[in-house]
Design an enzyme around this catalytic site. Structure first.
Site, PDB file in Angstrom:
ATOM      1  N   GLU A 303       0.494   9.040 -13.856  1.00 21.03           N
ATOM      2  CA  GLU A 303       1.495   9.114 -12.568  1.00 21.03           C
ATOM      3  C   GLU A 303       1.627   7.667 -11.965  1.00 21.03           C
ATOM      4  O   GLU A 303       1.068   7.491 -10.983  1.00 21.03           O
ATOM      5  CB  GLU A 303       0.742   9.902 -11.481  1.00 21.03           C
ATOM      6  CG  GLU A 303       0.770  11.422 -11.955  1.00 21.03           C
ATOM      7  CD  GLU A 303       0.170  12.291 -10.783  1.00 21.03           C
ATOM      8  OE1 GLU A 303      -0.679  11.856 -10.001  1.00 21.03           O
ATOM      9  OE2 GLU A 303       0.335  13.664 -10.780  1.00 21.03           O
ATOM     10  N   GLY A 305       2.767   4.318 -10.279  1.00 15.61           N
ATOM     11  CA  GLY A 305       3.839   4.184  -9.353  1.00 15.61           C
ATOM     12  C   GLY A 305       4.186   2.582  -9.247  1.00 15.61           C
ATOM     13  O   GLY A 305       5.011   2.099  -9.445  1.00 15.61           O
ATOM     14  N   CYS A 374       3.493 -10.298  16.318  1.00 14.84           N
ATOM     15  CA  CYS A 374       2.732 -10.772  17.623  1.00 14.84           C
ATOM     16  C   CYS A 374       1.209 -10.483  16.948  1.00 14.84           C
ATOM     17  O   CYS A 374       0.322  -9.836  17.647  1.00 14.84           O
ATOM     18  CB  CYS A 374       3.115 -10.222  18.828  1.00 14.84           C
ATOM     19  SG  CYS A 374       4.596 -10.674  19.143  1.00 14.84           S
TER      20      CYS A 374
HETATM   21  C1  LIG Z   1      -2.109  11.395  -6.791  1.00 16.63           C
HETATM   22  C2  LIG Z   1      -1.655  10.095  -6.960  1.00 16.63           C
HETATM   23  N1  LIG Z   1      -0.819   9.668  -8.101  1.00 16.63           N
HETATM   24  C3  LIG Z   1      -0.253   8.697  -8.467  1.00 16.63           C
HETATM   25  C4  LIG Z   1      -0.365   7.502  -7.436  1.00 16.63           C
HETATM   26  C5  LIG Z   1       0.389   6.197  -8.000  1.00 16.63           C
HETATM   27  O1  LIG Z   1      -0.781   5.106  -7.892  1.00 16.63           O
HETATM   28  P1  LIG Z   1      -0.235   3.778  -8.117  1.00 16.63           P
HETATM   29  O2  LIG Z   1       0.884   3.419  -7.422  1.00 16.63           O
HETATM   30  O3  LIG Z   1      -1.454   2.752  -8.035  1.00 16.63           O
HETATM   31  O4  LIG Z   1       0.052   3.913  -9.738  1.00 16.63           O
HETATM   32  C6  LIG Z   1      -1.217   7.760  -6.365  1.00 16.63           C
HETATM   33  C7  LIG Z   1      -1.562   6.627  -5.431  1.00 16.63           C
HETATM   34  O5  LIG Z   1      -2.438   5.916  -5.418  1.00 16.63           O
HETATM   35  C8  LIG Z   1      -1.885   9.018  -6.009  1.00 16.63           C
HETATM   36  O6  LIG Z   1      -2.395   9.218  -4.823  1.00 16.63           O
END
Ligand SMILES: Cc1ncc(COP(=O)(O)O)c(C=O)c1O
Ligand SMILES: N[C@@H](CCCC[NH3+])C(=O)O
Length: 447
Positions: A303, A305, A374
């Site tokens: 996963e 991101g 600020c």
């Molecule tokens: C369950 C889960 N999957 C995937 C991610 C994506 O993380 P990253 O953007 O660091 O790959 C996160 C965020 O940390 C997450 O909490």
């Protein structure tokens, strides 16, 4: 004739060093010394859309998705929408063959309105509300990741048909990230710890609910992890837990979701997680663990991101003032700051910055790029080298801002959030428009 025409080699000496590890794939410097991304000058974006603006290189983001598919051909890659989610981004990642991880009803709604197949959506969240669980159920999302005892009971009692679920397990791994994003350690709010049998208890509870179809386990070690060995450790622990579940319940789970957290570099010398190294580490660990426990190879889900969206983004700012503090620092103050990038204040994040609208042959100076808010901690980059002739009106660009910038932005000091401008093939288009003061006023109840 200009000096540059007589001595073209001067150009490279005056051109900012734009390290490809940090800047979007489509980054160049044009003959006027302007930084361009996907054929569009950042200075033109500043003029057309205003500043600050988030610029997003569509082909860079799509390219990262393709790399994941190539490096992990057998795994499911579910883009973590919390990094950056708009309808366009949801379409791009799914067109590139990725699934999508969402963690709120809002992210789910964006995904659905982009036409993402709900069966390819994974729903996360440590405190999903009853309404969010209902939205996920109604949409028919492919997987719901269970995160608490309350949620197990709540979801089970509200289902009218079987729902595929994963259990989020905390493996007790310290991946040495910033404490605010370390999620693999036992003492934090996400998931069920392997320690003290809490994960075992969650499994028992889920299996006691006929409408919950447990298909696998999930873990997420944290964010901005640069050492692949932590993922190998997770594979060993998680396969061990799956083998234990087979022993206790006679059930063979077929899915292992290893979460995201793949680190990228924000500055040229930062370490990053090499995806081929990660693939090798996961493969080896799977081979070893599955042989050790005589367990059938589960399907892996990842996963990412940040590693998909992060480097596709650049934020452009305009310099508002340059202030030399006698006996202190030189501050280059810009028209954005912690409202569009809270990561410096939150995690002590460090960034690169470049002059984007012109060549400069001035000697470099060490400066702090400060925001407009600020708080004295509102700094975007401390001790960075920029040309000493910077002046109000110049355009600065900060790379690595595709992930967790728009999604973390606030309206602090009633400053509206910047637009997202996508660039591709020499063209720009606004994905999200700038939030105006009128937008902010409209949210207030009338007196
Ligand atoms: C369950 C889960 N999957 C995937 C991610 C994506 O993380 P990253 O953007 O660091 O790959 C996160 C965020 O940390 C997450 O909490
Ligand atoms: N917001 C964090 C990442 C959080 C990851 C989501 N669990 C960052 O910008 O680094």
């Amino acid at each position: 004739m200009t000096l540059l025409e007589i001595f073209p080699s001067l150009r490279s000496a005056m051109t900012p060093r734009l390290d490809p590890a940090v800047w979007p794939d489509g980054t160049h410097v044009d003959d006027h010394g302007r930084i361009t991304v996907a054929g569009v000058a950042l200075a033109d974006i500043a003029d057309q859309y205003g500043t600050p603006s988030y610029v997003l290189d569509e082909m860079d983001l799509r390219g990262r998705c393709r790399t994941y598919r190539e490096v992990f051909p057998e795994a499911e890659i579910a883009y973590a929408g919390k990094a950056l989610l708009t309808r366009a981004v949801a379409s791009w990642v799914t067109e590139e063959g990725l699934a999508l991880d969402v963690c709120s009803a809002g992210e789910l709604a964006i995904a659905l309105s982009a036409g993402v197949d709900p069966r390819r959506i994974i729903m996360h969240g440590n405190a999903k509300t009853p309404a969010e669980l209902a939205a996920a159920r109604t949409a028919g999302v492919g997987r719901i990741v269970l995160d608490s005892v309350t949620e197990i009971a709540l979801l089970a009692s509200s289902l009218t048909r079987r729902q595929n679920v994963l259990i989020r397990v905390t493996p007790g791994i310290d991946a040495h990230t910033h404490p605010a994003v370390a999620t693999g350690v036992t003492d934090q709010k996400f998931g069920f710890p392997l320690a003290h049998g809490q994960a075992d208890d969650a499994v028992r509870r889920v299996l006691g609910q006929p409408r919950l179809n447990l298909v696998g386990l999930h873990c997420h070690l944290g964010s901005q992890i640069t050492d692949a060995a932590h993922f190998a450790t997770a594979v060993h622990l998680m396969v061990g837990q799956m083998a234990q579940i087979r022993l206790d319940h006679g059930l063979i789970l077929t899915e292992l979701d290893l979460g995201g957290g793949h680190g990228i570099c924000y500055r040229p010398d930062d370490p990053q997680l090499d995806l081929s190294t990660l693939a090798g580490a996961i493969e080896n660990a799977l081979d070893e663990a599955c042989a050790r426990y005589r367990f059938p190879r589960p399907r892996i889900t990842l996963e990412p991101g940040r590693a998909v969206a992060g480097r596709a983004g650049v934020t452009v700012y305009r310099v508002v003032s340059v202030k030399h503090i006698t006996g202190g620092r030189t501050f280059v103050c810009v028209d954005g700051g912690m409202s569009d990038n809270p990561r410096v204040a939150l995690y002590g994040a460090r960034y690169s910055v470049a002059l984007a609208n012109r060549h400069s042959s001035a000697a470099p100076a060490v400066v702090t790029v400060a925001g407009r808010h600020c708080e004295s901690g509102d700094e975007l980059a401390v001790d960075v080298e920029l040309p000493s002739d910077l002046h109000p009106g110049d355009v600065l660009a900060v790379p690595g801002t595709g992930a967790y910038h728009h999604s973390l932005a606030s309206t602090y000091n009633a400053v509206g959030r910047p637009p997202i401008v996508a660039v591709r093939d020499g063209r720009s288009r606004e994905l999200i428009r700038r939030e105006t003061v009128e937008d902010l006023l409209r949210r207030e109840a009338s007196r």
